[in-house]
Design a protein around this motif. Structure first.
Motif, PDB file in Angstrom:
ATOM      1  N   ASP A   1       0.841  -1.190   0.000  1.00 33.39           N
ATOM      2  CA  ASP A   1       0.000   0.000   0.000  1.00 33.39           C
ATOM      3  C   ASP A   1       0.881   1.247   0.000  1.00 33.39           C
ATOM      4  O   ASP A   1       2.085   1.178   0.272  1.00 33.39           O
ATOM      5  CB  ASP A   1      -0.903   0.005   1.237  1.00 33.39           C
TER       6      ASP A   1
ATOM      7  N   PHE B   1       0.672   5.142   1.725  1.00 31.60           N
ATOM      8  CA  PHE B   1      -0.026   5.983   2.697  1.00 31.60           C
ATOM      9  C   PHE B   1       0.505   7.409   2.583  1.00 31.60           C
ATOM     10  O   PHE B   1       1.654   7.625   2.224  1.00 31.60           O
ATOM     11  CB  PHE B   1       0.203   5.470   4.126  1.00 31.60           C
TER      12      PHE B   1
ATOM     13  N   PHE C   1      -5.272  11.077   7.309  1.00 39.77           N
ATOM     14  CA  PHE C   1      -4.334  10.096   6.765  1.00 39.77           C
ATOM     15  C   PHE C   1      -5.069   9.206   5.773  1.00 39.77           C
ATOM     16  O   PHE C   1      -6.235   8.840   5.986  1.00 39.77           O
ATOM     17  CB  PHE C   1      -3.726   9.258   7.889  1.00 39.77           C
ATOM     18  N   HIS C   2      -4.368   8.837   4.711  1.00 38.88           N
ATOM     19  CA  HIS C   2      -5.006   8.140   3.605  1.00 38.88           C
ATOM     20  C   HIS C   2      -4.151   6.974   3.133  1.00 38.88           C
ATOM     21  O   HIS C   2      -2.967   6.880   3.440  1.00 38.88           O
ATOM     22  CB  HIS C   2      -5.217   9.096   2.425  1.00 38.88           C
ATOM     23  N   SER C   3      -4.769   6.101   2.317  1.00 40.61           N
ATOM     24  CA  SER C   3      -4.022   5.025   1.690  1.00 40.61           C
ATOM     25  C   SER C   3      -4.538   4.779   0.288  1.00 40.61           C
ATOM     26  O   SER C   3      -5.687   5.085  -0.043  1.00 40.61           O
ATOM     27  CB  SER C   3      -4.115   3.727   2.507  1.00 40.61           C
TER      28      SER C   3
ATOM     29  N   PHE D   1      -1.502  -1.440  10.248  1.00 40.66           N
ATOM     30  CA  PHE D   1      -2.239  -1.539   8.990  1.00 40.66           C
ATOM     31  C   PHE D   1      -2.846  -2.921   8.768  1.00 40.66           C
ATOM     32  O   PHE D   1      -3.744  -3.063   7.933  1.00 40.66           O
ATOM     33  CB  PHE D   1      -1.341  -1.155   7.813  1.00 40.66           C
TER      34      PHE D   1
END
Length: 388
Positions: free
Chosen positions: A258, A260, A267-269, A334
């Motif tokens: 992933d 991030f 916060f995102h992925s 995660f």
């Protein structure tokens, strides 16, 4: 005859932090506060490991460690040489695995510099957006290019250096010749523009993920662009989505599964989806959104991220409201999708990396290394559950 014994079932506490609900509405196993903890693979909790000083003597008094890196080079040998590298104050340093930082460049950067670096092409290259980018091959430090170009960041991809921003157009990324990261003007070089004049600039780029790279723009509106292709003639750009403006190249974390990043909103992925075979964005910070909303957004460009492979962690050191330094670290497991908040005793995070321990009982193991605002680097993952 009825029994007077009552069955009492205790369920394991496997929930994580959730700051979005009133405490009375949380599930029984969820947490109102989750400071300085980690989660086992099963979801059970433990106190996070401790830290200790890596260098027993300060690099220099009142000096900020602005970047940390783990630089390995083979050269023409089958045996690599490992060096830790750092920037602090107005100098660039290397460490031979002995906890002693040796200056290799003076008159570069400052305590307030926003430094990033690139590993590849036989070099480590440092950028701060003000001074000429510097390269080091474990022997000589020199300007990255003959023109002493100034960039804010760079990555190594397809044997090329990719640099940004270009002063004439902050939406431009420049790529070097293949196999020569110092050549940015020859016939095999070029520029790629990502939605120029859209109110944003290129903030950062992921390292190579599944053969491609992703370009992040911000910090106002935000967009993410997918770059495919293997040669200048086949490079293709696709704007994936908007609305999650990246705030720091150092806050982009590329893991095997992933990518991030930190935005001004959370916060995102990026998640690869088997269903459609494409990539879509996921907002992962909902459980800690209340704490995130209280951060000092003006200082988010100085946030720092890390990926720790053996602890299933990614994390970001960020400034709390009213603070100019990264006083809190958001730690995200995660695999489980669970959050914790870390605060360290005795120091504040200015730089962070996961490096391979160069010596001792843990030699070769990944370990957190944290640079402070006081000229010290700390090594984490310590079994003694104390700091510094």
């Amino acid at each position: 005859m009825s029994s007077r014994n009552l069955h009492y079932i205790v369920h394991p506490a496997l929930g994580g932090l959730d700051t979005t609900k009133a405490p009375a509405l949380l599930e029984a196993n969820q947490l109102v506060t989750a400071e300085n903890i980690e989660y086992f693979t099963s979801g059970s909790r433990r106190k996070r490991p401790g830290t200790s000083r890596y260098n027993s003597s300060t690099i220099a008094a009142a000096t900020t460690v602005t970047s940390l890196g783990d630089f390995w080079r083979y050269g023409t040998s089958t045996t690599p040489t490992q060096k830790f590298v750092a920037t602090a104050g107005t100098q660039i340093y290397k460490d031979d695995g002995d906890g002693v930082w040796d200056s290799i460049k003076t008159g570069w950067g400052a305590n307030t510099s926003n430094v990033s670096f690139m590993l590849g092409g036989g070099y480590v290259v440092w950028f701060n957006g003000v001074d000429a980018a510097q390269k080091w091959n474990q022997t000589t430090v020199s300007d990255l290019t003959a023109a002493a170009d100034t960039y804010s960041g760079g990555i190594y991809h397809q044997r090329r250096g990719w640099y940004w921003p270009v002063a004439s157009n902050p939406s431009t990324v420049r790529y070097s010749a293949a196999s020569d990261i110092t050549d940015v003007t020859g016939g095999d070089t070029g520029n790629l523009v990502f939605d120029e004049d859209d109110g944003d600039k290129v903030i950062g780029i992921s390292t190579t993920w599944r053969g491609d790279i992703f370009v992040f723009k911000g910090p106002q509106f935000g967009s993410v662009h997918h770059l495919t292709g293997t040669t200048p003639s086949t490079y293709a750009r696709e704007r994936l989505f908007s609305g999650a403006p990246c705030v720091a190249h150092q806050g982009i974390i590329t893991s095997p599964n992933d990518i991030f990043w930190a935005s001004r909103y959370g916060f995102h992925s990026l998640l690869a989806t088997d269903k459609f075979g494409d990539v879509e964005e996921a907002f992962i910070s909902r459980p800690v959104q209340r704490i995130f909303n209280e951060l000092n957004r003006d200082r988010l460009p100085f946030s720092r991220g890390f990926y720790h492979p053996t602890r299933n962690l990614v994390g970001w050191a960020v400034p709390e409201g009213g603070q100019q330094e990264n006083t809190v670290l958001f730690a995200y497991n995660f695999l489980l999708g669970l959050w914790a908040v870390w605060r360290f005793t005795g120091f504040i995070i200015a730089a962070i990396m996961t490096g391979l321990d160069p010596g001792g009982a843990g030699a070769g193991s990944p370990r957190l290394y944290i640079g402070g605002y006081d000229g010290f680097v700390r090594e984490g993952d310590k079994t003694a559950l104390t700091d510094d």
